[in-house]
Scaffold this active site. Structure first.
Site, PDB file in Angstrom:
ATOM      1  N   GLN A 163       8.575  -4.049  16.632  1.00 14.29           N
ATOM      2  CA  GLN A 163       9.399  -4.736  15.645  1.00 14.29           C
ATOM      3  C   GLN A 163      10.632  -3.903  15.299  1.00 14.29           C
ATOM      4  O   GLN A 163      11.753  -4.430  15.232  1.00 14.29           O
ATOM      5  CB  GLN A 163       8.587  -5.001  14.382  1.00 14.29           C
ATOM      6  CG  GLN A 163       9.403  -5.522  13.213  1.00 14.29           C
ATOM      7  CD  GLN A 163       8.552  -5.743  11.981  1.00 14.29           C
ATOM      8  OE1 GLN A 163       7.865  -6.736  11.865  1.00 14.29           O
ATOM      9  NE2 GLN A 163       8.587  -4.788  11.044  1.00 14.29           N
ATOM     10  N   LYS A 195       7.524   2.872  11.335  1.00 13.16           N
ATOM     11  CA  LYS A 195       7.334   3.020  12.776  1.00 13.16           C
ATOM     12  C   LYS A 195       5.987   2.486  13.257  1.00 13.16           C
ATOM     13  O   LYS A 195       5.781   2.363  14.466  1.00 13.16           O
ATOM     14  CB  LYS A 195       7.462   4.491  13.176  1.00 13.16           C
ATOM     15  CG  LYS A 195       8.889   5.009  13.188  1.00 13.16           C
ATOM     16  CD  LYS A 195       8.928   6.421  13.763  1.00 13.16           C
ATOM     17  CE  LYS A 195      10.350   6.962  13.831  1.00 13.16           C
ATOM     18  NZ  LYS A 195      10.367   8.322  14.419  1.00 13.16           N
ATOM     19  N   LYS A 196       5.081   2.181  12.346  1.00 17.84           N
ATOM     20  CA  LYS A 196       3.804   1.616  12.803  1.00 17.84           C
ATOM     21  C   LYS A 196       4.043   0.336  13.598  1.00 17.84           C
ATOM     22  O   LYS A 196       3.434   0.110  14.638  1.00 17.84           O
ATOM     23  CB  LYS A 196       2.878   1.320  11.619  1.00 17.84           C
ATOM     24  CG  LYS A 196       1.513   0.761  12.066  1.00 17.84           C
ATOM     25  CD  LYS A 196       0.618   0.467  10.885  1.00 17.84           C
ATOM     26  CE  LYS A 196       1.047  -0.779  10.144  1.00 17.84           C
ATOM     27  NZ  LYS A 196       0.834  -2.021  10.965  1.00 17.84           N
ATOM     28  N   HIS A 223       0.848  -1.183   0.000  1.00 19.64           N
ATOM     29  CA  HIS A 223       0.000   0.000   0.000  1.00 19.64           C
ATOM     30  C   HIS A 223       0.888   1.240   0.000  1.00 19.64           C
ATOM     31  O   HIS A 223       2.126   1.139  -0.107  1.00 19.64           O
ATOM     32  CB  HIS A 223      -0.952  -0.003   1.199  1.00 19.64           C
ATOM     33  CG  HIS A 223      -0.288  -0.249   2.524  1.00 19.64           C
ATOM     34  ND1 HIS A 223       0.610   0.640   3.089  1.00 19.64           N
ATOM     35  CD2 HIS A 223      -0.364  -1.285   3.397  1.00 19.64           C
ATOM     36  CE1 HIS A 223       1.030   0.195   4.246  1.00 19.64           C
ATOM     37  NE2 HIS A 223       0.462  -0.997   4.457  1.00 19.64           N
ATOM     38  N   LEU A 250      -2.043   3.129   7.707  1.00 24.66           N
ATOM     39  CA  LEU A 250      -2.204   2.212   6.592  1.00 24.66           C
ATOM     40  C   LEU A 250      -1.616   0.850   6.963  1.00 24.66           C
ATOM     41  O   LEU A 250      -0.551   0.744   7.545  1.00 24.66           O
ATOM     42  CB  LEU A 250      -1.512   2.758   5.347  1.00 24.66           C
ATOM     43  CG  LEU A 250      -2.031   4.089   4.799  1.00 24.66           C
ATOM     44  CD1 LEU A 250      -1.391   4.385   3.445  1.00 24.66           C
ATOM     45  CD2 LEU A 250      -3.547   4.096   4.690  1.00 24.66           C
ATOM     46  N   SER A 251      -2.341  -0.201   6.610  1.00 24.82           N
ATOM     47  CA  SER A 251      -1.934  -1.563   6.929  1.00 24.82           C
ATOM     48  C   SER A 251      -2.592  -2.516   5.950  1.00 24.82           C
ATOM     49  O   SER A 251      -3.743  -2.298   5.528  1.00 24.82           O
ATOM     50  CB  SER A 251      -2.352  -1.933   8.358  1.00 24.82           C
ATOM     51  OG  SER A 251      -2.188  -3.321   8.600  1.00 24.82           O
ATOM     52  N   SER A 252      -1.887  -3.572   5.592  1.00 25.98           N
ATOM     53  CA  SER A 252      -2.482  -4.590   4.724  1.00 25.98           C
ATOM     54  C   SER A 252      -3.716  -5.204   5.363  1.00 25.98           C
ATOM     55  O   SER A 252      -4.650  -5.615   4.672  1.00 25.98           O
ATOM     56  CB  SER A 252      -1.454  -5.681   4.418  1.00 25.98           C
ATOM     57  OG  SER A 252      -0.346  -5.147   3.725  1.00 25.98           O
ATOM     58  N   HIS A 296       4.045   1.339   2.220  1.00 24.20           N
ATOM     59  CA  HIS A 296       5.212   0.640   1.699  1.00 24.20           C
ATOM     60  C   HIS A 296       5.927   1.469   0.629  1.00 24.20           C
ATOM     61  O   HIS A 296       7.165   1.555   0.603  1.00 24.20           O
ATOM     62  CB  HIS A 296       4.796  -0.701   1.075  1.00 24.20           C
ATOM     63  CG  HIS A 296       4.252  -1.692   2.055  1.00 24.20           C
ATOM     64  ND1 HIS A 296       2.929  -2.067   2.065  1.00 24.20           N
ATOM     65  CD2 HIS A 296       4.855  -2.409   3.042  1.00 24.20           C
ATOM     66  CE1 HIS A 296       2.742  -2.965   3.007  1.00 24.20           C
ATOM     67  NE2 HIS A 296       3.888  -3.195   3.623  1.00 24.20           N
TER      68      HIS A 296
END
Length: 281
Positions: free
Chosen positions: A149, A144-145, A30, A180-182, A33
């Protein structure tokens, strides 16, 4: 854009490529990325992306089987973004035999997201270390979301003395604030309109801390109660130190971050807001 699935072919293609910047992904790309790919260009000569859905980081109740796989669309987006090489291995390419060597992590693996996704960061760290060894970049970018991780991978790289700069990139958001995230694709229209509440609550906690509020436990409890009242199933809301994600100290200005993970329907959403010392308590 060159596309390789073979480790040997990728390494051959990377010879004499100057400073290599790497952006690993699980695909289903998205705008967040693509922002990483664009930023990567400013850190080196050659931008390498990877697309690989890593089985090792999915638990028994996670969504490995239904995680979206959209390789052709991903290739089109990466090519349009100016990525030089894509590494898109199969499981047989990356794990030609069962993986028996893993990265063992300190206690943070079992806190926050690690508490609710046992073994997740062990799987992430193992595959990223393997990808680092394959690509051998001088820099790597992560959003950074996925704050925990990023911290895990940055500390792993430091402690193992890898010659790689791990760079955190700011979260890309929709106009209403949703990160935003898959996994946003799992949200129904009604859930999608509710989803920005998570960011609003984190911003409210940030403002309270900036205003001098030091009862972090109360802020966390109130946030969980509000989310759950609106149909969420919350794993955690937590105020922690930015550098190691441990509990804040008793006094003094600190670089803090408020993090959250909560389920809305079938989508598990995570988000965070940094609270930096210049603006903090």
């Amino acid at each position: 854009m060159q596309i390789h699935s073979s480790i040997l072919a990728l390494r051959a293609a990377l010879e004499k490529r100057g400073r290599v910047v790497f952006v690993p992904t699980m695909g289903n790309l998205h705008a967040g990325h693509i922002a990483l790919m664009t930023e990567a260009r400013s850190h080196g000569d050659t931008v390498v992306a990877s697309v690989f859905v890593n089985r090792l980081q999915f638990g028994p109740s996670d969504d490995f089987g239904r995680y979206p796989r959209t390789l052709q669309a991903d290739c089109d987006k990466l090519s349009a973004a100016g990525v030089d090489l894509l590494f898109a291995p199969t499981e047989a390419d990356l794990y030609p035999e069962p993986q028996q060597y893993f990265v063992e992590l300190p206690g943070i693996e079992h806190q926050l997201d690690g508490e609710f996704r046992p073994g997740h960061f062990r799987g992430v760290a193992t595959v990223v270390l393997k990808l680092f060894n394959i690509v051998q970049p001088q820099a790597a970018l992560f959003g950074k979301k996925d704050y925990q991780q990023l911290m895990v991978l940055r500390n792993m790289t430091h402690q193992l003395a890898l010659p790689i700069a791990v760079i955190g990139s700011e979260t890309v958001r929709a106009d209403d604030g949703l990160a935003l995230s898959s996994r946003n694709a799992y949200l129904s229209p009604t859930e999608r309109s509710e989803a920005p509440r998570l960011q609003r609550i984190l911003q409210r906690i940030s403002a309270a801390v900036q205003g001098g509020e030091a009862d972090f436990s109360r802020l966390e409890r109130d946030a969980v109660a509000e989310l759950d009242h609106h149909g969420w199933q919350t794993d955690y809301v937590a105020v922690r130190r930015q550098d190691d994600l441990q509990l804040p100290g008793p006094s003094g200005k600190q670089a803090l971050v408020v993090l959250a993970a909560s389920r809305l329907g079938s989508a598990r959403l995570i988000d965070n807001v940094e609270i930096n010392p210049a603006n903090g308590r």
